[in-house]
Scaffold this motif. Structure first.
Motif, PDB file in Angstrom:
ATOM      1  N   HIS A 120      46.054  71.803   3.912  1.00  0.00           N
ATOM      2  CA  HIS A 120      45.386  70.373   4.443  1.00  0.00           C
ATOM      3  C   HIS A 120      45.488  69.277   3.509  1.00  0.00           C
ATOM      4  O   HIS A 120      45.775  68.374   3.865  1.00  0.00           O
ATOM      5  CB  HIS A 120      43.730  70.879   4.835  1.00  0.00           C
ATOM      6  CG  HIS A 120      42.806  69.768   5.161  1.00  0.00           C
ATOM      7  ND1 HIS A 120      43.107  69.122   6.227  1.00  0.00           N
ATOM      8  CD2 HIS A 120      42.083  68.856   4.155  1.00  0.00           C
ATOM      9  CE1 HIS A 120      42.187  68.105   6.187  1.00  0.00           C
ATOM     10  NE2 HIS A 120      41.744  67.796   5.063  1.00  0.00           N
TER      11      HIS A 120
ATOM     12  N   ASP B 148      35.705  69.240  21.017  1.00  0.00           N
ATOM     13  CA  ASP B 148      34.717  68.225  20.249  1.00  0.00           C
ATOM     14  C   ASP B 148      33.504  69.248  19.977  1.00  0.00           C
ATOM     15  O   ASP B 148      32.710  69.262  20.705  1.00  0.00           O
ATOM     16  CB  ASP B 148      34.323  67.430  21.447  1.00  0.00           C
ATOM     17  CG  ASP B 148      33.184  66.266  20.998  1.00  0.00           C
ATOM     18  OD1 ASP B 148      33.102  66.306  19.782  1.00  0.00           O
ATOM     19  OD2 ASP B 148      32.802  65.583  21.972  1.00  0.00           O
TER      20      ASP B 148
ATOM     21  N   ARG C 184      36.237  67.504   5.049  1.00  0.00           N
ATOM     22  CA  ARG C 184      35.739  67.570   6.315  1.00  0.00           C
ATOM     23  C   ARG C 184      36.522  67.190   7.278  1.00  0.00           C
ATOM     24  O   ARG C 184      36.100  67.546   8.670  1.00  0.00           O
ATOM     25  CB  ARG C 184      34.478  66.539   6.080  1.00  0.00           C
ATOM     26  CG  ARG C 184      34.912  64.975   5.785  1.00  0.00           C
ATOM     27  CD  ARG C 184      33.864  64.254   5.647  1.00  0.00           C
ATOM     28  NE  ARG C 184      32.880  64.312   6.740  1.00  0.00           N
ATOM     29  CZ  ARG C 184      31.866  63.045   6.938  1.00  0.00           C
ATOM     30  NH1 ARG C 184      31.942  62.014   5.832  1.00  0.00           N
ATOM     31  NH2 ARG C 184      31.256  63.218   7.659  1.00  0.00           N
ATOM     32  N   ARG C 185      37.462  66.775   7.151  1.00  0.00           N
ATOM     33  CA  ARG C 185      38.498  66.196   8.081  1.00  0.00           C
ATOM     34  C   ARG C 185      39.543  67.313   8.635  1.00  0.00           C
ATOM     35  O   ARG C 185      40.364  67.116   9.491  1.00  0.00           O
ATOM     36  CB  ARG C 185      39.764  65.044   7.776  1.00  0.00           C
ATOM     37  CG  ARG C 185      38.611  63.798   7.492  1.00  0.00           C
ATOM     38  CD  ARG C 185      39.504  62.693   6.644  1.00  0.00           C
ATOM     39  NE  ARG C 185      40.899  62.667   7.343  1.00  0.00           N
ATOM     40  CZ  ARG C 185      41.922  63.095   6.676  1.00  0.00           C
ATOM     41  NH1 ARG C 185      41.793  63.492   5.348  1.00  0.00           N
ATOM     42  NH2 ARG C 185      43.024  62.994   7.112  1.00  0.00           N
ATOM     43  N   ARG C 186      39.358  68.644   7.961  1.00  0.00           N
ATOM     44  CA  ARG C 186      40.117  69.892   8.220  1.00  0.00           C
ATOM     45  C   ARG C 186      39.805  70.193   9.730  1.00  0.00           C
ATOM     46  O   ARG C 186      38.444  70.416   9.890  1.00  0.00           O
ATOM     47  CB  ARG C 186      40.089  70.777   7.347  1.00  0.00           C
ATOM     48  CG  ARG C 186      41.112  71.997   7.504  1.00  0.00           C
ATOM     49  CD  ARG C 186      40.448  73.440   7.058  1.00  0.00           C
ATOM     50  NE  ARG C 186      39.439  73.751   7.710  1.00  0.00           N
ATOM     51  CZ  ARG C 186      39.357  74.101   9.069  1.00  0.00           C
ATOM     52  NH1 ARG C 186      40.495  74.339   9.682  1.00  0.00           N
ATOM     53  NH2 ARG C 186      37.956  74.496   9.481  1.00  0.00           N
ATOM     54  N   ARG C 187      40.659  70.376  10.491  1.00  0.00           N
ATOM     55  CA  ARG C 187      40.401  70.870  11.976  1.00  0.00           C
ATOM     56  C   ARG C 187      41.395  72.035  12.248  1.00  0.00           C
ATOM     57  O   ARG C 187      42.510  71.826  11.634  1.00  0.00           O
ATOM     58  CB  ARG C 187      40.409  69.765  12.953  1.00  0.00           C
ATOM     59  CG  ARG C 187      39.261  68.975  12.831  1.00  0.00           C
ATOM     60  CD  ARG C 187      37.842  69.482  12.947  1.00  0.00           C
ATOM     61  NE  ARG C 187      37.868  70.299  14.391  1.00  0.00           N
ATOM     62  CZ  ARG C 187      37.443  69.696  15.501  1.00  0.00           C
ATOM     63  NH1 ARG C 187      37.070  68.804  15.602  1.00  0.00           N
ATOM     64  NH2 ARG C 187      37.458  70.756  16.791  1.00  0.00           N
ATOM     65  N   THR C 188      40.997  73.076  12.860  1.00  0.00           N
ATOM     66  CA  THR C 188      41.812  73.947  13.477  1.00  0.00           C
ATOM     67  C   THR C 188      42.716  73.266  14.627  1.00  0.00           C
ATOM     68  O   THR C 188      42.044  72.859  15.489  1.00  0.00           O
ATOM     69  CB  THR C 188      41.219  75.080  13.928  1.00  0.00           C
ATOM     70  OG1 THR C 188      40.664  75.792  12.557  1.00  0.00           O
ATOM     71  CG2 THR C 188      42.228  76.138  14.738  1.00  0.00           C
TER      72      THR C 188
ATOM     73  N   VAL D 233      41.405  68.187  19.659  1.00  0.00           N
ATOM     74  CA  VAL D 233      40.766  69.387  19.162  1.00  0.00           C
ATOM     75  C   VAL D 233      39.371  69.651  19.723  1.00  0.00           C
ATOM     76  O   VAL D 233      39.208  68.325  20.421  1.00  0.00           O
ATOM     77  CB  VAL D 233      40.689  69.334  17.419  1.00  0.00           C
ATOM     78  CG1 VAL D 233      41.883  69.407  16.892  1.00  0.00           C
ATOM     79  CG2 VAL D 233      39.904  67.884  17.274  1.00  0.00           C
TER      80      VAL D 233
ATOM     81  N   ARG E   2      30.324  70.803  12.864  1.00  0.00           N
ATOM     82  CA  ARG E   2      30.024  71.546  11.862  1.00  0.00           C
ATOM     83  C   ARG E   2      28.627  71.568  11.584  1.00  0.00           C
ATOM     84  O   ARG E   2      27.926  70.476  11.650  1.00  0.00           O
ATOM     85  CB  ARG E   2      30.745  71.352  10.607  1.00  0.00           C
ATOM     86  CG  ARG E   2      32.153  72.408  10.561  1.00  0.00           C
ATOM     87  CD  ARG E   2      33.025  71.951  11.545  1.00  0.00           C
ATOM     88  NE  ARG E   2      34.263  72.635  11.253  1.00  0.00           N
ATOM     89  CZ  ARG E   2      35.156  71.884  10.742  1.00  0.00           C
ATOM     90  NH1 ARG E   2      34.959  70.559  10.274  1.00  0.00           N
ATOM     91  NH2 ARG E   2      36.440  72.423  10.169  1.00  0.00           N
TER      92      ARG E   2
END
Ligand code: IYR
Length: 220
Positions: free
Chosen positions: A161, A207, A30-34, A205, A210
């Motif tokens: 990740h 705001d 859930r902490r993965r961000r592009t 990143v 998901r």
């Protein structure tokens, strides 16, 4: 046992352990961000090797493993990729993309400038083999190439990740320049350019959120 079959290597977890593992995995992913703002700090090649090896464990149509990964850390090749990608992106943002598409991208804050293609430690160009080539040079039909390469790419992003790196899925369109710069044969079609490295200090990143579980799944 039937010829050509071996025992499955499987260990069952008690239901509570399964629940814990599933939740722990969710807390990780859930902490993965592009990320679009990368540090130029080096990342050991061995980490990238292990992540690509994990991607190679993905399921694929008829186990044909119709993928090839080119991991690039050489600055001059990254420079060539950036130059070619930005040329396509200028055409995209300067008129090729519809207004509808550009407005969908607005929350992401993207534009034709792709400095991360040079600053990030690694670019991983992912190719799908539209068909195989056998020893005698004849073509071998491949099945479900897009699905297979998409699954392998998902595993790769998750592995990177999990290892502690930031990634960006970059899709300059068209991407044919990757074949010429990286010297890949014509049966390989570029699928995606994955940028991997440390995020820049203070990287931000968008705001954006998901969907929650109710928004993506139904149970009947
Ligand atoms: N390839 C372009 C545009 C782009 C398209 C989508 I769909 C995105 O989610 C993000 C970007 C670019 O990389 O800027």
């Amino acid at each position: 046992m039937a010829d050509g079959f071996i025992d499955l290597d499987y260990s069952e977890y008690p239901a509570e352990v399964m629940q814990e593992r599933a939740s722990a995995f969710y807390d990780e992913v859930r902490r993965r961000r592009t990320v679009r703002d990368f540090s130029d700090r080096a990342v050991p090649r061995e980490v990238i090797e292990a992540c690509i090896a994990s991607a190679g464990m993905a399921p694929s149509g008829a186990n044909q493993q119709p993928w090839h990964f080119v991991a690039v850390s050489d600055p001059s090749i990254k420079h060539q990729i950036r130059t070619a990608a930005e040329e396509e992106e200028r055409a995209f943002y300067g008129g090729r993309a519809s207004e509808e598409w550009l407005s969908a991208l607005e929350p992401l804050g993207t534009d034709a400038q792709k400095p991360f293609l040079e600053s990030a430690a690694w670019l991983i160009a992912i190719f799908g083999e539209s068909y195989g080539v056998s020893e005698d040079g004849s073509q071998v039909k491949h099945y479900y190439v897009q699905e297979s390469v998409g699954i392998a790419t998902g595993v790769l992003i998750t592995a990177l990740h999990y290892a502690g790196l930031a990634t960006l899925t970059h899709t300059p369109s068209p991407m044919g320049f990757l074949n010429s710069i990286l010297g890949r044969p014509s049966n390989e079609r570029p699928f995606l350019l994955l940028v991997a490295g440390y995020p820049a200090v203070g990287a931000q990143v968008p705001d954006i959120a998901r969907k929650d579980l109710g928004g993506i799944a139904s149970f009947i």
